[in-house]
Design a protein around this motif. Structure first.
Motif, PDB file in Angstrom:
ATOM      1  N   GLU A   8       4.470  -4.167 -13.539  1.00  0.00           N
ATOM      2  CA  GLU A   8       4.264  -5.646 -13.603  1.00  0.00           C
ATOM      3  C   GLU A   8       3.340  -6.083 -14.620  1.00  0.00           C
ATOM      4  N   GLY A  66       2.393  -3.461  -3.128  1.00  0.00           N
ATOM      5  CA  GLY A  66       2.320  -2.298  -3.986  1.00  0.00           C
ATOM      6  C   GLY A  66       0.858  -2.517  -5.107  1.00  0.00           C
ATOM      7  N   LEU A  67       0.571  -1.051  -5.427  1.00  0.00           N
ATOM      8  CA  LEU A  67      -0.618  -1.163  -6.149  1.00  0.00           C
ATOM      9  C   LEU A  67      -0.156  -1.764  -7.662  1.00  0.00           C
ATOM     10  N   PHE A  68      -1.095  -2.009  -8.246  1.00  0.00           N
ATOM     11  CA  PHE A  68      -0.599  -2.649  -9.724  1.00  0.00           C
ATOM     12  C   PHE A  68       0.481  -3.548  -9.857  1.00  0.00           C
ATOM     13  N   SER A  69       0.520  -4.287  -9.052  1.00  0.00           N
ATOM     14  CA  SER A  69       1.525  -5.647  -8.860  1.00  0.00           C
ATOM     15  C   SER A  69       0.580  -6.939  -8.937  1.00  0.00           C
ATOM     16  N   ALA A  72      -1.251  -7.678  -6.031  1.00  0.00           N
ATOM     17  CA  ALA A  72      -2.448  -6.564  -6.171  1.00  0.00           C
ATOM     18  C   ALA A  72      -3.468  -7.382  -6.901  1.00  0.00           C
TER      19      ALA A  72
ATOM     20  N   MET B   1       7.378   1.820  -6.624  1.00  0.00           N
ATOM     21  CA  MET B   1       6.246   0.971  -6.424  1.00  0.00           C
ATOM     22  C   MET B   1       5.323   2.336  -5.586  1.00  0.00           C
ATOM     23  N   THR B   2       3.959   2.276  -5.917  1.00  0.00           N
ATOM     24  CA  THR B   2       3.233   3.083  -5.051  1.00  0.00           C
ATOM     25  C   THR B   2       2.616   1.913  -4.286  1.00  0.00           C
ATOM     26  N   ARG B   3       2.631   2.320  -3.028  1.00  0.00           N
ATOM     27  CA  ARG B   3       2.172   1.230  -1.917  1.00  0.00           C
ATOM     28  C   ARG B   3       0.792   1.007  -1.862  1.00  0.00           C
ATOM     29  N   TRP B   4       0.341   0.018  -1.404  1.00  0.00           N
ATOM     30  CA  TRP B   4      -1.238  -0.268  -1.308  1.00  0.00           C
ATOM     31  C   TRP B   4      -1.269   0.177   0.208  1.00  0.00           C
ATOM     32  N   ARG B 163      -1.942   0.156 -17.773  1.00  0.00           N
ATOM     33  CA  ARG B 163      -2.394   1.463 -17.481  1.00  0.00           C
ATOM     34  C   ARG B 163      -2.069   2.446 -18.281  1.00  0.00           C
ATOM     35  N   TRP B 186      -6.212  -3.807 -12.809  1.00  0.00           N
ATOM     36  CA  TRP B 186      -6.293  -3.247 -11.520  1.00  0.00           C
ATOM     37  C   TRP B 186      -7.483  -2.159 -11.245  1.00  0.00           C
TER      38      TRP B 186
END
Lengths: 85, 195
Positions: A8, A66-69, A72, B1-4, B163, B186
């Motif tokens: 994202e 989701g991470l890096f969204s 987030a 998607m990597t979940r938080w 990243r 992030w």
């Protein structure tokens, strides 16, 4: 590490948020992950109340985050604001 | 998607990097910036990407992006007064030379107290780095930072806060040139070693 590295980063909404924070020129803290904290993905932990409360205030469902969204980023911004003087 | 996960939440609240990111700082905001810097400096030690994470408590990362002259000189002085070593990510071919005209000699003085990181020459996103632009946007600014400071930058940030992505030429080149940590929107993450 996720296979999709920057899902994202090009989000217009994210760019607008970052730009508005930057143009403001004021100092609003933001909390960031390190490689170490990103590696701590144990799902058996309790959600810390401060995170649950911040997510609730933003209308973010932590079970679907989701991470890096963009969400987030919003959550990390809100947690950082909580550390402002 | 990597979940938080809840583990991420716990780790982030237990040991966050508390970041203050600046570009321009208007004169009218200086007092509040000063107050926040003082407050944040008291939250914990400076974040150093090569030092192991503290078990508990925040670490502080103060960064000034793009080499905006007023912000850079103000920030360098204020952080030094607080005993806080900050990170500066200059552009060397800035989109607005009136805003960003810190001289190499001034960067040298800033680098004597603070740390200089890589941020491209003209504010490129990683996706904008191609075989035609890699010299200008990656190789030249890293060499210039080394000439100014005497060290290769170990930390970098792309416009847009992406990243590390091994599919991107810019990321691979920055890694080959010694960048070992990348600041994203992030996170601040170690760049994975090349295989």
């Amino acid at each position: 590490m996720p296979t999709e590295h920057n899902p994202e980063t090009n989000s217009t909404k994210l760019k607008r948020m970052i730009l508005s924070q930057s143009v403001e020129g004021t100092a609003i803290p933001m909390v960031l992950f390190s490689s170490d904290t990103l590696g701590d993905a144990d799902d058996r932990a309790e959600q810390p109340e401060v995170v649950a409360r911040a997510a609730g205030g933003l209308g973010i469902d932590l079970d679907d985050l989701g991470l890096f969204s963009v969400d987030a980023y919003r959550l990390q911004s809100a947690l950082g604001e909580g550390l402002a003087p | 998607m990597t979940r938080w996960t809840s583990g991420h939440s716990a780790a982030l609240t237990r040991s966050p990097i508390v970041a203050l990111n600046f570009h321009e700082i208007g004169a009218e905001h200086r007092a509040s910036v000063r107050e926040t810097l003082r407050h944040v400096a008291g939250l914990g030690p400076r974040y150093d990407p090569d030092e192991p994470a503290t078990a508990d408590g925040p670490r502080v990362f103060v960064a000034f992006y793009d080499g905006m002259r007023d912000a850079a000189l103000f920030g360098a002085e204020e952080c030094a007064a607080l005993g806080l070593k900050a990170y500066f990510f200059p552009l060397f071919e800035h989109y607005d030379p009136h805003l960003a005209n810190v001289t190499d000699d001034e960067w040298r003085q800033i680098a004597a107290v603070h740390e200089i990181g890589f941020h491209t020459a003209g504010h490129a996103t990683v996706a904008e780095v191609t075989h035609l632009t890699v010299q200008r946007e990656v190789l030249a600014p890293i060499a210039r930072i080394e000439a100014i400071t005497g060290y290769r930058p170990r930390i970098g940030a792309w416009k847009g806060g992406s990243r590390f992505d091994p599919d991107q030429l810019g990321d691979r080149t920055a890694r080959a040139e010694g960048i070992r940590h990348l600041v994203s929107n992030w996170s601040i993450e170690r760049v994975p070693p090349s295989r």
